[in-house]
Design an enzyme around this catalytic site. Structure first.
Site, PDB file in Angstrom:
ATOM      1  N   HIS A 268       0.957  -1.098  -0.045  1.00 50.13           N
ATOM      2  CA  HIS A 268      -0.148  -0.022  -0.066  1.00 50.13           C
ATOM      3  C   HIS A 268       0.758   1.286  -0.052  1.00 50.13           C
ATOM      4  CE1 HIS A 268      -3.493   2.576   0.583  1.00 50.13           C
ATOM      5  NE2 HIS A 268      -3.768   2.251   1.868  1.00 50.13           N
ATOM      6  N   HIS A 309      -2.261  -1.141 -11.287  1.00 52.63           N
ATOM      7  CA  HIS A 309      -2.942  -0.524 -10.137  1.00 52.63           C
ATOM      8  C   HIS A 309      -4.215  -1.538 -10.164  1.00 52.63           C
ATOM      9  CE1 HIS A 309      -5.523   2.293  -7.623  1.00 52.63           C
ATOM     10  NE2 HIS A 309      -4.024   2.665  -7.226  1.00 52.63           N
ATOM     11  N   ASP A 365       2.873   6.268  -7.410  1.00 50.15           N
ATOM     12  CA  ASP A 365       4.346   6.145  -6.661  1.00 50.15           C
ATOM     13  C   ASP A 365       5.294   5.981  -7.503  1.00 50.15           C
ATOM     14  OD1 ASP A 365       3.384   5.832  -4.109  1.00 50.15           O
ATOM     15  OD2 ASP A 365       2.709   3.742  -4.277  1.00 50.15           O
TER      16      ASP A 365
HETATM   17  N1  ACO Z   1       5.092  -5.335 -13.072  1.00 51.05           N
HETATM   18  C1  ACO Z   1       4.979  -6.479 -14.070  1.00 51.05           C
HETATM   19  N2  ACO Z   1       3.935  -7.282 -14.178  1.00 51.05           N
HETATM   20  C2  ACO Z   1       2.779  -6.710 -13.374  1.00 51.05           C
HETATM   21  C3  ACO Z   1       2.845  -5.894 -12.619  1.00 51.05           C
HETATM   22  C4  ACO Z   1       3.955  -4.943 -12.347  1.00 51.05           C
HETATM   23  N3  ACO Z   1       4.092  -3.841 -11.831  1.00 51.05           N
HETATM   24  N4  ACO Z   1       1.714  -5.513 -12.111  1.00 51.05           N
HETATM   25  C5  ACO Z   1       0.656  -6.535 -12.519  1.00 51.05           C
HETATM   26  N5  ACO Z   1       1.635  -7.463 -13.360  1.00 51.05           N
HETATM   27  C6  ACO Z   1       0.965  -8.187 -14.066  1.00 51.05           C
HETATM   28  C7  ACO Z   1       0.693  -9.628 -13.350  1.00 51.05           C
HETATM   29  O1  ACO Z   1       1.909 -10.510 -13.515  1.00 51.05           O
HETATM   30  C8  ACO Z   1      -0.459 -10.234 -14.180  1.00 51.05           C
HETATM   31  O2  ACO Z   1       0.059 -10.941 -15.269  1.00 51.05           O
HETATM   32  P1  ACO Z   1      -0.305 -12.336 -15.542  1.00 51.05           P
HETATM   33  O3  ACO Z   1      -1.904 -11.737 -16.087  1.00 51.05           O
HETATM   34  O4  ACO Z   1       0.673 -12.983 -16.678  1.00 51.05           O
HETATM   35  O5  ACO Z   1      -0.650 -13.232 -14.334  1.00 51.05           O
HETATM   36  C9  ACO Z   1      -1.264  -9.082 -14.581  1.00 51.05           C
HETATM   37  O6  ACO Z   1      -0.322  -7.910 -14.642  1.00 51.05           O
HETATM   38  C10 ACO Z   1      -2.223  -8.448 -13.434  1.00 51.05           C
HETATM   39  O7  ACO Z   1      -1.580  -8.235 -12.308  1.00 51.05           O
HETATM   40  P2  ACO Z   1      -2.433  -8.500 -10.832  1.00 51.05           P
HETATM   41  O8  ACO Z   1      -1.567  -8.845  -9.620  1.00 51.05           O
HETATM   42  O9  ACO Z   1      -3.483  -9.600 -10.937  1.00 51.05           O
HETATM   43  O10 ACO Z   1      -3.116  -7.141 -10.884  1.00 51.05           O
HETATM   44  P3  ACO Z   1      -3.663  -6.507  -9.182  1.00 51.05           P
HETATM   45  O11 ACO Z   1      -4.697  -5.468  -9.561  1.00 51.05           O
HETATM   46  O12 ACO Z   1      -3.987  -7.460  -8.346  1.00 51.05           O
HETATM   47  O13 ACO Z   1      -2.494  -5.777  -8.743  1.00 51.05           O
HETATM   48  C11 ACO Z   1      -0.894  -3.934  -8.061  1.00 51.05           C
HETATM   49  C12 ACO Z   1      -2.035  -4.523  -8.579  1.00 51.05           C
HETATM   50  C13 ACO Z   1      -0.630  -4.864  -6.859  1.00 51.05           C
HETATM   51  C14 ACO Z   1      -0.781  -2.608  -7.958  1.00 51.05           C
HETATM   52  C15 ACO Z   1       0.348  -4.718  -9.134  1.00 51.05           C
HETATM   53  O14 ACO Z   1      -0.088  -3.865 -10.505  1.00 51.05           O
HETATM   54  C16 ACO Z   1       1.621  -4.551  -8.581  1.00 51.05           C
HETATM   55  O15 ACO Z   1       2.021  -5.339  -7.651  1.00 51.05           O
HETATM   56  N6  ACO Z   1       2.185  -3.170  -8.741  1.00 51.05           N
HETATM   57  C17 ACO Z   1       3.470  -2.901  -8.371  1.00 51.05           C
HETATM   58  C18 ACO Z   1       3.539  -2.475  -7.073  1.00 51.05           C
HETATM   59  C19 ACO Z   1       2.968  -0.896  -7.056  1.00 51.05           C
HETATM   60  O16 ACO Z   1       3.407  -0.029  -7.660  1.00 51.05           O
HETATM   61  N7  ACO Z   1       1.881  -0.865  -6.051  1.00 51.05           N
HETATM   62  C20 ACO Z   1       1.596   0.844  -5.842  1.00 51.05           C
HETATM   63  C21 ACO Z   1       0.148   0.766  -5.993  1.00 51.05           C
HETATM   64  S1  ACO Z   1      -0.322   2.417  -5.991  1.00 51.05           S
HETATM   65  C22 ACO Z   1      -0.708   2.722  -4.351  1.00 51.05           C
HETATM   66  O17 ACO Z   1      -1.186   1.570  -3.358  1.00 51.05           O
HETATM   67  C23 ACO Z   1      -0.605   4.152  -3.672  1.00 51.05           C
END
Ligand code: ACO
Length: 431
Positions: A268, A309, A365
């Protein structure tokens, strides 16, 4: 049969039910009537992580993740960031309308007069180790304020609520700066009530021996804009924690301490810190393509931090504003060398099929950490810089929850899959 309804056929019994649809939702309690036998509990929904469950009705923040829209009380975030300031945004979130000039002055005066903390707070702070994480410190100190203001437990009293909302918004920068000064072994700097909210925080952080700390107006403005962008984001993890704790009618200091705890987690509020570490690890622009390849080949294990996101499937509108602002900050602080790596990362990722297909764009971020770092904030403080402005959003949501007649103590159901009843066996007979 009403058009605004859902017809459900239970194939276990062949029975059909009509459930009203309102505001694009059905009431989970309307499913309880669906039973196989009269003594059944009734049908429930199963939704870990609240992926598709609205826990409240709210009039505060609107997000359209597909279009990349974020509005506070109907006002687009771009307009508030470009033309407004943090204190009027906090007022807007709390009261529903932008303040008039006189309302704004009265509000700023109220916040300003509550910035000091009881001297005993300093004594409590002394108990922390020199390397205590500032998020743990401000969570503890925020909870401790509950003991200094025992009338805050009268959460049904609107005048009491207002008093403590003012205090929390006013004092959180003081607690944050004290936590930083403690970890640096520096003497605490008291608030300067002649300064703006952002400038006062900067002087409490960085003042040393000068009589009057001069805050650069461009940095004061940049911090204020970052505060506007982080003020609220509807029912995220920490806001839900605030509402959940508040639903038991705990006082707002204890509820806010819980929300700070939720924000502390790396999934988060801790992501901006992770972005910075990732950019440092990549090290140079020519290694970016290799890193992107590694991300793609990792099968989800290595992530491009600051990308993607749960709600935004388009460019996060806050990231756009921060990216534009970075140049203004770097004009004062000098260019953060990590920016070139970040820009190259964004360029490659936005053209790459892996990211395009999954609709992964920079989130809030991705660039904020670069600005914080250039402004000389230590990395451990990044989540604290998120908590300071989010306090107004938490409190606006908390107040809405208290005033909402449909709300109850927050108490989810479970699907029990454990043992059914069995008889106790005395210790000497167990093998
Ligand atoms: N880099 C590479 N691949 C990614 C990323 C990423 N940052 N984010 C998602 N993916 C991929 C996943 O591997 C998944 O691939 P698949 O379909 O082949 O399995 C697909 O995209 C969907 O990802 P999910 O994890 O299902 O998406 P979810 O909505 O659950 O996650 C999250 C969202 C946690 C923000 C994710 O995008 C992530 O981990 N990002 C990096 C961390 C980050 O920047 N967090 C800040 C968010 S903003 C905030 O909270 C203030």
């Amino acid at each position: 049969m009403s058009k605004d309804s859902l017809t459900i056929t239970d194939n276990r019994t062949g029975k059909t039910y009509e459930v009203p649809v309102q505001d694009g939702t059905i009431k989970a309690m309307d499913l309880r009537q669906i039973k196989v036998a009269a003594e059944d509990f009734g049908l429930m929904t199963y939704d870990p992580g609240f992926m598709n469950t609205a826990s409240c009705k709210s009039r505060i923040t609107f997000i359209d993740g597909d279009k990349g829209i974020l509005n506070y009380r109907g006002y687009p975030i771009e307009q508030l960031a470009e033309q407004g300031n943090y204190l009027e945004t906090a007022y807007l979130l709390l009261k529903g309308e932008l303040p008039t000039k006189s309302q704004y002055e009265a509000w700023a005066e109220k916040v300003t007069t509550h910035t000091f903390v009881h001297e005993n707070v300093k004594e409590l702070m002394v108990g922390f180790r020199y390397d205590a994480h500032p998020m743990g410190m401000i969570a503890s100190m925020t909870a401790a304020l509950s003991t200094f203001y025992p009338t805050s437990k009268h959460v049904r009293d609107a005048a009491e609520r207002e008093r403590h909302i003012n205090r929390l918004i006013a004092k959180i920068p003081t607690l944050a700066a004290f936590a930083y000064r403690h970890s640096m072994g520096l003497p605490y700097v008291y608030p300067d009530n002649e300064l703006s909210y952002a400038a006062n925080f900067l002087q409490m952080m960085f003042k040393t021996s000068e009589l009057k700390y001069k805050v650069h107006p461009a940095l004061e403005r940049a911090l204020d804009v970052l505060f506007v962008l982080h003020a609220d984001h509807e029912q995220n993890c920490s806001t839900s924690a605030m509402r959940q704790i508040g639903s038991s009618e705990a006082d707002p200091y204890c509820a806010a301490a819980g929300a700070i705890g939720a924000l502390y987690g790396p999934l988060h509020g801790g992501a901006n810190e992770a972005v910075l570490r990732m950019l440092q690890e990549i090290g140079s622009r020519d290694k970016v393509a290799g890193f992107v390849k590694e991300v793609k080949e990792s099968g989800g294990d290595v992530r491009l931090m600051g990308f993607g996101h749960r709600v935004y499937k388009n460019y996060d509108p806050r990231a756009k504003i921060i990216k534009k602002m970075a140049d203004q900050v770097f004009e004062v602080t000098g260019r953060n060398p990590l920016l070139d790596i970040a820009l190259e990362l964004e360029r490659i990722a936005l053209e790459d099929e892996y990211f395009v297909k999954r609709r992964l764009y920079p989130n809030v971020d991705f660039y904020s950490g670069l600005i914080y770092q250039a402004m000389k904030f230590p990395t451990e403080l990044f989540a604290v810089l998120f908590a300071i402005p989010r306090m107004s959003g938490w409190l606006a949501q908390w107040q809405e929850m208290i005033e909402d007649k449909e709300q109850r103590i927050s108490r989810p159901r479970q699907v029990y899959l454990g043992e059914s009843r069995r008889e106790y066996v005395p210790l000497h007979r167990r093998v």
